[in-house]
Scaffold this motif. Structure first.
Motif: not given
Lengths: 362, 330
Positions: A343-344, B199-200, B245-246, B248
């Motif tokens: 998780h970034r 998540d992007q 969340n998260p 990018d």
């Protein structure tokens, strides 16, 4: 007072197999045949968990734990029900189920982590089939029912048991869990330890009827058991679990007991209950009646009792020693296990905070 | 390529996930025989049975709470919350249990639970049926929060969410459910490996003058704005964030550094909305590249209005273009 407000209905029934005086009595629906060795084992469990609890209270008083929720007085309810579980059964506790944790083989020191503040839960639920302590009141009842629905889908020979208190019966989640369990006929046993007090609020603030009778409105059986009678708690829970495993659906057990200590070490029960109440319940102590029964029936001699007391003291010392040795976690552990997958944001903040901390070194 | 509505794309995505993994379950109110009030789960119970597509009692906390229990037993539940405004009875289970239990266990427990929430307004509904509660959940550590904006992403992202070992709150733009687009349904698992990770974010229309940040229902509005702005000689770059969340950040920063201007568009109220986080992050990361402050277009800081007023509440083409004018006026 702790009397039931039965509102003109029949007085509550009550399963008891061992009186406070240590006399064995019969019940038409529930009985249990225990070997002397099994009885000695139950006695040992009761004494050891009380000793661990006492040590934890002392550790809190000395500043080694932030808080502790004592099980004093509820040992029989927890050991009786805990020893009814098979290995494959799954238990969902509140934060006070130290006795059930003991039955599931959780190292008592691992219970202390969350009360000391080094973690939020220090054992592997899958290893012990004992879920983590749940602090939000009643939330775990739904988890237990969902887990039981999983057991159904797996076709497994297992059941779940979920613990909660008298106060929790007012929670929406608990009532929803009753509905779910009933509608899906889930193999779950609802084990309510009615210890008469939800912090300062007596039972009449939660219910106008005996708690076990609530079950009938949801469409499954409920039974009240003497929660200070380890034999009765074992017998009733064993039967309820067996019924659940064999597809007969859920059951509510109300273990009628008493919280002899404070709600937690932060609480002061002298502000809301009279000393005479505690004195009355001391006469119904869950350990004394087993000891008395064992003496009378020559199931154990003084040497046995002395040996258990010595073992308890050793355990207390060991728990204390290992509690003090629990290491504080590293600061960057804040970022661990928030997510299972990379998780970034966690990576970014961990790196930033790490760099900030490094600025103080050297 | 197949042409699908967004609702059908989600349906096909869930169907594929259920075929791929017998542990995947669908649960919620009316998801079985009815196929959900938006028909997103249409036909799934018929094909996968009542054990896998579960019509639940009418209690949202119960849905999420029992889904957690099923996940603890090894299942991968996909929960439908019927409307955005009804997620709040489940908020306790989502926030105190679903989001935090993996941490509580020091990583020993995983909770691969997807919470699907049809969100946003524009369908003329009564109160509680048009809300945008995403910021409540992006503020809760332990949850992943994503929003799809088109059928192709819907098909891919729902499968990625189901495969993810973390809990995912999955927002679906309800007023776009019936919009159609081409969806590439891969014939082998190798096809899905090439999908953009969920998540992007994604640049859905490249441009040079302003970065438009949007997600869910507002992506289409921004694309329309970009087309209209073209006539004024302005080149808008539209970024579909997809994951809140998260976030990018890299993609956002790259775009804003290039354009020097940014407008955030969401249906939710501007005050303390997700756009506030975007504006703050962009200020930190792109301070010397900015030609103008980051502007936010969203709902007023009021409850969602009666539907006869919703056209005034929701950002539309004119309000978006008005903000674009303002970032050029600096």
């Amino acid at each position: 007072m702790t009397a039931d407000a039965s509102h003109g209905e029949a007085p509550p029934e009550f399963v008891q197999l061992l009186t406070p005086e240590g006399e064995r009595v019969q019940h038409p629906d529930y009985d249990i045949d225990l070997t002397p060795e099994e009885i000695r084992g139950l006695y040992r469990d009761l004494v050891l968990v009380r000793r661990v609890d006492l040590e934890a209270v002392a550790l809190q008083r000395q500043g080694e734990l932030g808080i502790w929720a004592s099980l004093l007085g509820q040992e029989a309810a927890q050991i009786g029900s805990g020893r009814a579980l098979t290995e494959a059964d799954m238990a969902f506790p509140t934060y006070r189920e130290h006795g059930v944790a003991w039955c599931r083989g959780v190292d008592p020191v691992n219970l202390l982590g969350l009360f000391r503040g080094v973690n939020h839960g220090g054992w592997d639920p899958a290893e012990h089939n004992f879920h983590l302590y749940t602090i939000v009141i009643g939330s775990q009842t739904l988890h237990a029912v969902g887990y039981a629905m999983g057991i159904q889908r797996d076709g497994a020979d297992a059941a779940t048991i979920v613990y909660f208190g008298d106060g929790a019966t007012s929670q929406g989640d608990v009532n929803e869990s009753f509905i779910w369990a009933s509608v899906f006929n889930a193999p779950v046993v609802f084990f309510c330890q009615n210890n008469q007090w939800a912090i300062s609020e007596p039972l009449e603030k939660q219910s106008r009827i005996p708690l076990y009778r609530r079950a009938s409105g949801f469409g499954f059986p409920g039974v009240r058991v003497d929660g200070n009678d380890v034999f009765a708690c074992l017998a009733v829970t064993r039967k309820a679990l067996a019924d659940a495993r064999s597809g007969q659906g859920p059951m509510l057990i109300e273990a009628f007991t008493y919280r002899m200590g404070a709600h937690t070490t932060s609480d002061d029960p002298t502000r809301y209950r009279v000393a005479a109440e505690l004195e009355a319940w001391k006469l119904k102590d869950p350990i004394e009646r087993v000891r008395s029964y064992m003496f009378k029936n020559q199931i154990a001699d003084q040497e046995f009792f002395d040996a258990i007391d010595a073992e308890a003291d050793d355990l207390g010392r060991d728990v204390r020693k290992r509690c003090l040795a629990l290491p504080d976690p590293e600061p960057l552990a804040i970022f661990d296990h928030v997510y299972a997958e990379p998780h970034r944001l966690m990576d970014e903040e961990r790196a930033q905070f790490g760099a900030y901390l490094e600025g103080f070194e050297g | 390529m197949t042409i699908l509505t967004l609702a059908k794309a989600l349906n096909e995505g869930m169907r594929k996930a259920m075929e791929d993994d017998p542990k995947v379950l669908v649960m919620g109110e009316d998801v079985g025989k009815l196929g959900g009030v938006f028909r997103v789960t249409d036909g799934l119970q018929k094909d996968f049975g009542e054990q896998r597509v579960i019509d639940t009692p009418l209690a949202e906390s119960g849905i999420i709470g029992t889904a957690i229990g099923l996940a603890l037993r090894g299942y991968r539940p996909v929960c439908e919350i019927q409307f955005d405004g009804f997620v709040f009875p489940a908020a306790d289970q989502i926030i105190t249990q679903l989001a935090k239990m993996p941490l509580r266990s020091l990583g020993k427990l995983k909770l691969p639970v997807v919470v699907r929430i049809p969100c946003g307004g524009g369908i003329g509904a009564v109160e509680h049926h048009s809300e945008s509660p995403e910021a409540y959940f992006t503020h809760t550590a332990g949850l992943r929060v994503v929003a799809c904006s088109n059928p192709s992403d819907a098909y891919e992202m729902i499968q990625q969410a189901i495969r993810c070992d973390d809990p995912v709150v999955f927002f679906e733009p309800k007023r776009r459910y019936w919009e159609k687009a081409e969806v590439d349904i891969p014939t082998s698992s190798a096809g899905s490996a090439a999908w953009l990770p969920f998540d992007q974010g994604k640049v859905v229309r490249p441009g040079t003058d302003v970065t438009m940040l949007a997600y869910g229902p507002m992506v289409k509005t921004c694309l329309e704005a970009a087309k209209a702005a073209e006539d004024d000689g302005r080149s808008l770059e539209v970024v579909d964030l997809r994951s809140l969340n998260p976030l990018d950040v890299e993609l956002v920063v790259e775009s804003v550094r290039k354009t020097g201007r940014c407008v955030v568009v969401h249906e939710a109220a501007v005050f303390n909305g997700f756009g506030a986080e975007l504006a703050a992050r962009i200020t930190e990361e792109c301070f010397y590249n900015l030609e103008a402050p980051v502007l936010r277009v969203g709902g007023p800081s009021t409850p969602y209005p009666p539907s006869r007023l919703e056209d005034h509440y929701l950002p539309d083409l004119d309000r978006v273009l008005h903000a674009v004018d303002r970032v050029f006026a600096f």
